[in-house]
Design an enzyme around this catalytic site. Sequence first.
Site, short mmCIF file in Angstrom:
data_model
loop_
_atom_site.label_atom_id
_atom_site.label_comp_id
_atom_site.label_asym_id
_atom_site.label_seq_id
_atom_site.Cartn_x
_atom_site.Cartn_y
_atom_site.Cartn_z
N ARG A 49 -38.55 79.98 106.87
CA ARG A 49 -38.44 80.82 105.67
C ARG A 49 -38.88 82.25 105.97
O ARG A 49 -38.27 83.21 105.50
CB ARG A 49 -39.29 80.24 104.53
CG ARG A 49 -38.64 79.00 103.91
CD ARG A 49 -39.65 78.16 103.16
NE ARG A 49 -40.26 78.84 102.05
CZ ARG A 49 -41.47 78.52 101.56
NH1 ARG A 49 -42.18 77.56 102.10
NH2 ARG A 49 -41.95 79.18 100.54
N ARG B 106 -45.30 71.53 98.08
CA ARG B 106 -43.87 71.72 97.92
C ARG B 106 -43.20 71.28 99.21
O ARG B 106 -43.74 71.51 100.28
CB ARG B 106 -43.59 73.20 97.66
CG ARG B 106 -42.51 73.44 96.65
CD ARG B 106 -42.40 74.89 96.28
NE ARG B 106 -41.56 75.62 97.21
CZ ARG B 106 -41.24 76.90 97.06
NH1 ARG B 106 -41.72 77.58 96.04
NH2 ARG B 106 -40.47 77.50 97.93
N ARG C 290 -31.34 88.41 98.25
CA ARG C 290 -32.04 88.07 99.49
C ARG C 290 -31.23 88.39 100.73
O ARG C 290 -31.71 88.17 101.84
CB ARG C 290 -32.29 86.59 99.48
CG ARG C 290 -33.74 86.22 99.60
CD ARG C 290 -33.81 84.83 99.06
NE ARG C 290 -34.82 84.02 99.61
CZ ARG C 290 -35.69 83.37 98.84
NH1 ARG C 290 -35.70 83.53 97.55
NH2 ARG C 290 -36.56 82.58 99.39
N ARG D 171 -51.01 76.01 100.01
CA ARG D 171 -50.56 75.83 98.63
C ARG D 171 -50.42 74.35 98.24
O ARG D 171 -49.81 73.57 98.94
CB ARG D 171 -49.22 76.54 98.47
CG ARG D 171 -48.64 76.45 97.08
CD ARG D 171 -47.71 77.59 96.80
NE ARG D 171 -46.45 77.47 97.51
CZ ARG D 171 -45.45 78.35 97.37
NH1 ARG D 171 -45.59 79.38 96.58
NH2 ARG D 171 -44.34 78.19 98.05
N LYS E 259 -44.36 86.31 93.99
CA LYS E 259 -43.27 86.69 93.09
C LYS E 259 -43.20 85.77 91.87
O LYS E 259 -43.06 86.24 90.75
CB LYS E 259 -41.91 86.61 93.82
CG LYS E 259 -41.74 87.56 94.98
CD LYS E 259 -40.31 87.57 95.48
CE LYS E 259 -39.82 86.23 96.01
NZ LYS E 259 -40.47 85.81 97.27
P1 ADP Z 1 -39.70 81.15 98.77
O1 ADP Z 1 -41.09 80.71 98.45
O2 ADP Z 1 -39.34 80.86 100.20
O3 ADP Z 1 -39.44 82.57 98.33
P2 ADP Z 1 -37.76 80.11 96.76
O4 ADP Z 1 -38.32 79.13 95.80
O5 ADP Z 1 -37.42 81.45 96.26
O6 ADP Z 1 -38.78 80.14 97.98
O7 ADP Z 1 -36.45 79.48 97.45
C1 ADP Z 1 -36.45 78.21 98.04
C2 ADP Z 1 -35.19 78.02 98.88
O8 ADP Z 1 -34.02 78.16 98.07
C3 ADP Z 1 -34.98 79.05 99.99
O9 ADP Z 1 -35.65 78.70 101.18
C4 ADP Z 1 -33.46 79.02 100.17
O10 ADP Z 1 -33.04 77.90 100.88
C5 ADP Z 1 -32.98 78.86 98.75
N1 ADP Z 1 -32.77 80.17 98.06
C6 ADP Z 1 -33.44 80.66 97.00
N2 ADP Z 1 -32.98 81.86 96.62
C7 ADP Z 1 -31.97 82.16 97.48
C8 ADP Z 1 -31.09 83.27 97.64
N3 ADP Z 1 -31.15 84.34 96.83
N4 ADP Z 1 -30.18 83.22 98.65
C9 ADP Z 1 -30.09 82.16 99.47
N5 ADP Z 1 -30.89 81.10 99.40
C10 ADP Z 1 -31.83 81.08 98.41
#
Ligand code: ADP
Length: 216
Positions: A171, A160, A89, A127, A14
């Site tokens: 996750r 990361r 989400r 990664r 994404k």
């Molecule tokens: P991923 O690679 O898991 O998609 P992101 O960078 O989008 O990771 O998000 C990292 C973390 O930030 C998530 O594991 C969560 O804790 C939090 N997070 C991000 N976006 C949301 C959301 N829309 N709702 C709730 N938590 C979120």
Amino acid sequence: MKAIVLFGSPGSGKGTQAKLLTDCLGIPHVSTGEMLREGVRNGRGVTPKTAAKMHAGILVKDEVVDAMVKERLSRPDAAKGFVLDGYPRTLVQAEHLTAWMKERSIREVVIYLAVDYNIIIARLTGRRECPRCGTPYNVLLRPPKVDELCDLDGEKLTRREDDREDVIRARLDAYEQQTRPVLEFLRTNGGRVIEVAASDDPPEIVFQKIGQAMEN
Ligand code: ADP
């Protein structure tokens, strides 16, 4: 108005597609994950409790991200459109977003990046990134010439924080249980959903496929 929602599992690409789309369309990239990480880095707007959830790979509270996204989408640079990455989400977030869109008569396009589970695991566990120049690598799929070192500047690659095995599992669980149902919700309540097979092709080809599907 180009309102795009990028949807998919962690590791589906994404973030990469969002960057390609925003460069091409000249609209902002709105990534809740990036905004939260930025908040942790500069110590503003993210409570220790929220940071701990991110660290554990658990979703943070809906109210926190809903407010963040609402504020971001009302800034002037988002008036012509935006690419949402990592939001909505949960069903509550999806309801929040679709209500916000309806009030403004905006119809979003949802791009669902469909990727096989095994590929997701390899992408997330392998990664790495160069902390100096930001070049992305994958030690399993796209390894550097010398183990764990950047090809460009020899810097030791970093991971990361939440790309550790136990956190990756959390996750992916959150995705299966809380996020996957959002796709059905958007199919029935939101705009158009475009599904793009994104397991095997390099990012540029996936990007081309998205472009073609959006034109149809
Ligand atoms: P991923 O690679 O898991 O998609 P992101 O960078 O989008 O990771 O998000 C990292 C973390 O930030 C998530 O594991 C969560 O804790 C939090 N997070 C991000 N976006 C949301 C959301 N829309 N709702 C709730 N938590 C979120």
